[in-house]
Scaffold this active site. Structure first.
Site, PDB file in Angstrom:
ATOM      1  CG  HIS A  77      -1.344   7.072  -0.993  1.00 15.75           C
ATOM      2  ND1 HIS A  77      -0.639   6.114   0.240  1.00 15.75           N
ATOM      3  CD2 HIS A  77      -1.135   7.620  -1.055  1.00 15.75           C
ATOM      4  CE1 HIS A  77       0.508   7.403   0.198  1.00 15.75           C
ATOM      5  NE2 HIS A  77      -0.376   8.667  -0.642  1.00 15.75           N
ATOM      6  CG  ASP A 115      -1.392   3.781   2.032  1.00 20.62           C
ATOM      7  OD1 ASP A 115      -1.569   3.553   1.113  1.00 20.62           O
ATOM      8  OD2 ASP A 115      -1.134   4.617   2.052  1.00 20.62           O
ATOM      9  CB  SER A 209       2.991   8.768  -2.075  1.00 24.33           C
ATOM     10  OG  SER A 209       1.833   9.657  -0.641  1.00 24.33           O
TER      11      SER A 209
END
Length: 259
Positions: A77, A115, A209
């Protein structure tokens, strides 16, 4: 229970009968990072030399892990819609890197259904400020790491709603069994996910992330930071990572790296 999870880069909600999640990336097109290492501690220089900062052309910030002289592992992502990224190596102070490399879209490999992503980088030499973290070996591919302690590192605010700190933050977290995590998130928790407890407001969050979750025992990369509860990084709900052992074949097929 109906809750939300936050993807620790781009804010994306997914429907669920349980809690929903948001990725640890910045909220789309706004100058706010949704997430950070909360209630962690400042890293000393050289503590996590495998951690890189990723400044994407779209304006968001993520982390990543050096897994060889020519590859970084991160979250899909983060890379999915990016045209390019600047990789910050050895940057305990967020943008004060030992050096940087610009990487184009052509050198990003996104997983089709999970992901997780790879970034091909120009060859980097290793030293105490810039070094790789080893992947788990194939002998560990069925290790669920339940109860193990690990460290997550990244750049981001130190509490919900705080400004971003410039100094790299780390936090020690304990892995939980997927069945415990599923009590909060239901069917979202599949074999490719690894979760940690987040007591006393200690957690990963946005801006983190793609960053590393590294085991205390053996210093192996066991997780790639993905999401936290949309109830907040300090809510006490588990936070989620891609389980690296689940992706060993995919990583090997694209990079040749295997142990």
């Amino acid at each position: 229970m109906k809750v939300f999870i936050t993807l620790l880069a781009l804010a994306v909600a997914s429907a669920s009968a349980y809690e929903e999640v948001i990725h640890n990336k910045d909220i789309t097109k706004v100058n706010k990072i949704e997430g950070r290492i909360t209630n962690g501690y400042p890293a000393y220089e050289g503590k996590a030399p495998y951690t890189v900062g990723l400044g994407f052309s779209g304006g968001w910030w993520c982390g990543g892990s050096i897994i060889s002289n020519t590859w970084v592992l991160t979250a899909e992502h983060c890379t999915g819609s990016a045209d390019s990224v600047t990789v910050y190596f050895g940057a305990t102070w967020r943008t004060n890197a030992q050096y940087t490399h610009w990487v184009s879209r052509n050198d990003m490999i996104n997983h089709n259904s999970a992901d997780i992503a790879l970034i091909r980088i120009p060859h980097v030499d290793f030293w105490h400020m810039v070094n790789k973290v080893e992947l788990p070996s194939y002998n560990d591919r069925y290790n669920d790491y339940n109860g193990w302690w690990a460290v997550a590192c990244g750049w981001g605010g130190t509490y919900d709603g705080s400004p971003l700190p410039d100094w790299l933050q780390c936090v020690d977290l304990q892995v939980i069994h997927n069945s415990e995590c599923a009590q909060t998130y239901g069917g979202l928790i599949q074999d490719n996910i690894i979760c940690v407890r987040t007591p006393d407001g200690k957690s990963t969050c946005g801006g983190d992330s793609g960053g590393p979750l590294v085991s205390h025992d053996g210093n192996k990369l066991i997780g790639v930071t993905n999401w936290v509860s949309a109830a907040g990084c300090q809510s006490g709900h588990p936070s989620g990572f891609q389980r690296v052992t689940y992706h060993l074949d995919w990583i090997r097929d694209h990079t040749g790296i295997a142990y």
